[in-house]
Design a protein around this motif. Sequence first.
Motif, mmCIF file in Angstrom:
data_model
loop_
_atom_site.group_PDB
_atom_site.id
_atom_site.type_symbol
_atom_site.label_atom_id
_atom_site.label_comp_id
_atom_site.label_asym_id
_atom_site.label_seq_id
_atom_site.Cartn_x
_atom_site.Cartn_y
_atom_site.Cartn_z
ATOM 1 N N GLY A 140 0.783 -1.239 0.000
ATOM 2 C CA GLY A 140 0.000 0.000 0.000
ATOM 3 C C GLY A 140 0.810 1.282 0.000
ATOM 4 N N ALA A 141 2.112 1.188 -0.243
ATOM 5 C CA ALA A 141 2.927 2.404 -0.235
ATOM 6 C C ALA A 141 2.514 3.348 -1.364
ATOM 7 N N ASP A 142 2.370 4.638 -1.032
ATOM 8 C CA ASP A 142 2.040 5.639 -2.045
ATOM 9 C C ASP A 142 3.287 6.139 -2.742
ATOM 10 N N GLU A 143 4.402 6.010 -2.051
ATOM 11 C CA GLU A 143 5.658 6.533 -2.579
ATOM 12 C C GLU A 143 6.784 5.563 -2.246
ATOM 13 N N ILE A 144 7.729 5.441 -3.176
ATOM 14 C CA ILE A 144 8.881 4.557 -2.960
ATOM 15 C C ILE A 144 10.155 5.401 -2.941
ATOM 16 N N ASP A 145 10.945 5.261 -1.879
ATOM 17 C CA ASP A 145 12.236 5.937 -1.808
ATOM 18 C C ASP A 145 13.335 4.905 -2.066
ATOM 19 N N MET A 146 13.882 4.918 -3.276
ATOM 20 C CA MET A 146 14.931 3.937 -3.603
ATOM 21 C C MET A 146 16.314 4.573 -3.466
ATOM 22 N N VAL A 147 17.327 3.714 -3.283
ATOM 23 C CA VAL A 147 18.708 4.217 -3.270
ATOM 24 C C VAL A 147 19.387 3.787 -4.567
ATOM 25 N N ILE A 148 20.305 4.618 -5.069
ATOM 26 C CA ILE A 148 21.043 4.211 -6.261
ATOM 27 C C ILE A 148 22.253 3.375 -5.836
ATOM 28 N N SER A 149 22.828 2.653 -6.792
ATOM 29 C CA SER A 149 24.027 1.870 -6.492
ATOM 30 C C SER A 149 25.224 2.803 -6.599
ATOM 31 N N ARG A 150 25.644 3.320 -5.451
ATOM 32 C CA ARG A 150 26.719 4.330 -5.481
ATOM 33 C C ARG A 150 28.032 3.746 -5.944
ATOM 34 N N GLY A 173 4.598 1.032 -10.377
ATOM 35 C CA GLY A 173 3.191 1.201 -10.751
ATOM 36 C C GLY A 173 2.769 2.635 -10.531
ATOM 37 N N LYS A 174 1.701 2.802 -9.737
ATOM 38 C CA LYS A 174 1.188 4.154 -9.519
ATOM 39 C C LYS A 174 1.966 4.929 -8.464
ATOM 40 N N ALA A 175 2.760 4.221 -7.686
ATOM 41 C CA ALA A 175 3.492 4.902 -6.606
ATOM 42 C C ALA A 175 4.529 5.856 -7.198
ATOM 43 N N ARG A 176 4.698 7.009 -6.550
ATOM 44 C CA ARG A 176 5.712 7.958 -7.027
ATOM 45 C C ARG A 176 7.088 7.505 -6.560
ATOM 46 N N LEU A 177 8.061 7.702 -7.424
ATOM 47 C CA LEU A 177 9.403 7.214 -7.109
ATOM 48 C C LEU A 177 10.329 8.358 -6.714
ATOM 49 N N LYS A 178 10.905 8.215 -5.503
ATOM 50 C CA LYS A 178 11.946 9.154 -5.093
ATOM 51 C C LYS A 178 13.282 8.432 -5.183
ATOM 52 N N VAL A 179 14.251 9.064 -5.810
ATOM 53 C CA VAL A 179 15.556 8.428 -5.974
ATOM 54 C C VAL A 179 16.573 9.091 -5.049
ATOM 55 N N ILE A 180 17.107 8.282 -4.133
ATOM 56 C CA ILE A 180 18.080 8.794 -3.162
ATOM 57 C C ILE A 180 19.484 8.679 -3.755
ATOM 58 N N LEU A 181 20.178 9.800 -3.841
ATOM 59 C CA LEU A 181 21.518 9.778 -4.435
ATOM 60 C C LEU A 181 22.601 9.469 -3.408
ATOM 61 N N GLU A 182 22.289 9.632 -2.135
ATOM 62 C CA GLU A 182 23.268 9.524 -1.046
ATOM 63 C C GLU A 182 24.492 10.368 -1.368
ATOM 64 N N THR A 183 24.274 11.673 -1.380
ATOM 65 C CA THR A 183 25.305 12.615 -1.822
ATOM 66 C C THR A 183 26.546 12.609 -0.941
ATOM 67 N N GLY A 184 26.393 12.181 0.314
ATOM 68 C CA GLY A 184 27.545 12.107 1.209
ATOM 69 C C GLY A 184 28.588 11.131 0.687
ATOM 70 N N GLU A 185 28.149 10.138 -0.106
ATOM 71 C CA GLU A 185 29.090 9.166 -0.672
ATOM 72 C C GLU A 185 29.561 9.562 -2.071
#
Lengths: 308, 293
Positions: A140-150, A173-185
């Motif tokens: 049921g997640a409305d949004e997905i926060d994924m991490v990239i392969s740093r 699917g319908k969930a909005r995707l947030k892409v985490i860059l992990e800028t500290g790395e």
Amino acid sequence: MNRDKGMRKDFFFDPSNSPVVDKVGVEERVSRFQKRSIKKESKLQGLKMILNMIDLTTLEGKDTEGKVKQMCFKAKHLHDSYPGLPTVAAVCVYPSMVKTAKLAVRGSGVKVASVSTAFPSGQAPLEVKLTDTKFAVESGADEIDMVISRGRFLKGDYNFVYDEIAAIKNACGKARLKVILETGELVTLDDVRKASDIAIHAGADFIKTSTGKISPAATLQVTYTMLEAIRDYYDETGIMIGMKPAGGISNSKLALHNLVMVKEVLGSMWLSNEWFRFGASSLANDVLMQILKTETGIYQSGDYFSID
Amino acid sequence: MERLEVLKTYKIYIGGKFPRTESGRYYTPENKKGEQLGNICLASRKDVRNAVVAARKAFGGWAERSAFNRSQILYRIAEMLEGRKAQFIDELIFQGVSHKEANSEVEMSIDRLIYYAGWCDKINQVMGSVNPVSSSHFNFSVTEPTGVVGVVPDGSSSLIGLISLVAPVIASGNTCVVLSSEAMPLCSITFAEALATSDVPGGVVNILTGMRNEMLQPLATHMDVNAMAYAGNKTEEIKMLDESSALNLKRINKYQENWMNRDMQDLYFITDFCEVKTTWHPIENIGGATSNY
């Protein structure tokens, strides 16, 4: 504006064309945002806007259903003794807690965001990441926060990173995707810009600075660089991408500086929780205390606010 | 060539650091001869806020130190003052105190610190108790520090008034925000320099210079300040303190003592800023005839 999935206009996207970032220039520009004088009324409005943009977050190994329920209650009832406050935008949890959170915020308008793709390291095969994402979406997640392969990014394997984001976007699917860059790395602003461009072109609805597990996290410099990537993409295509600084934004002043920056780099269109979010756990209480201070003139104490 | 004397910048003391006031303002008090004492920070209510935040942050760690360790640290402050004795005396004389009085004020200040250093690990032995109750409970009371204390010394002295309030307040584990004397601020900042070199954790004592009518109200209304120590007899200030304390039921203690009196020091100045906690511990009747203890 809706984005056309699968068939993308920019077939010839090449990350090596990402502009080089002038670090000194960014620092100069960013220091200006911190010197704006914000009058009392605007400040109050800004503080309420910040509350409404918060993704209230708990991402700890020790999270339990009880902890998540407690946080969801807080998301809906920030400070009931002061009427007229908005709710936060969303709660952000691990996939295993999505069901609990979804049930707890039902009917309140608060969204449920789930981290996924082997958060926070992202060190897992694609199948595992897809399963992780699908599980969260199905819960049921409305949004997905994924991490990239740093690791792959830093090796220069940009295609891998691009394809991975695209594959996860497909699974959302319908969930909005947030892409985490992990800028500290990623360390340099050039790499932050490049990673932003890759994420945006690969299908991100939002780009997000950090997992919150690594320091430095959402510095103004990094957020500014990412906002520029969003602006350039908008100028080119007319498509809006959201921004989410996360990690290290624990006081109202810093959050207000962020708002000033968004307004001045991207414009008022981005000043809503559809396009801008704060990933934070302790920011909400500080903002609440500032709101009450602004209204009453009396400095507040954490003793009279709910525990984070 | 004649040497130009290097003048000292008196800065405020917050969280173990010496920042300038965030307001960037200063004032220039004068002694009776009309000589300028220096450019002194004119702290604002935002400095008060920052100082309270620093005091709150330091509270847990300071209160949890062993009483013996707090005692050692208070003693260490006295040692540092002893080493800077000449500097304090010079400053007092510059601020208009006679040579003889300056000498005895500094000595009194050092002795007072030693006095309260001795009390740190004895407060609970004297004030704590085991209470007789009519059930099978081991019932005991201990004193605990109240929390963050706003310290407002009488402005008529530069050093002794400040030390006489700060020492008993921190002895039990409180942290404090101190408003320095408006007219005679020099010793308070030199005292801060002694604190900074005497193992007192940053934030335990925070010292602000400036106008009392500007800083007292934000301090007295601050919801995160748990008690106030006020020395003086200004009716308006006292009225304002009483009203402001109602907001979060601050404990307010007022004093009109002559701190140069050697006897103006005792345990009750410490317990003014302590709370009593009583614990009921279910247990067999210890003293009973059938007791196994």
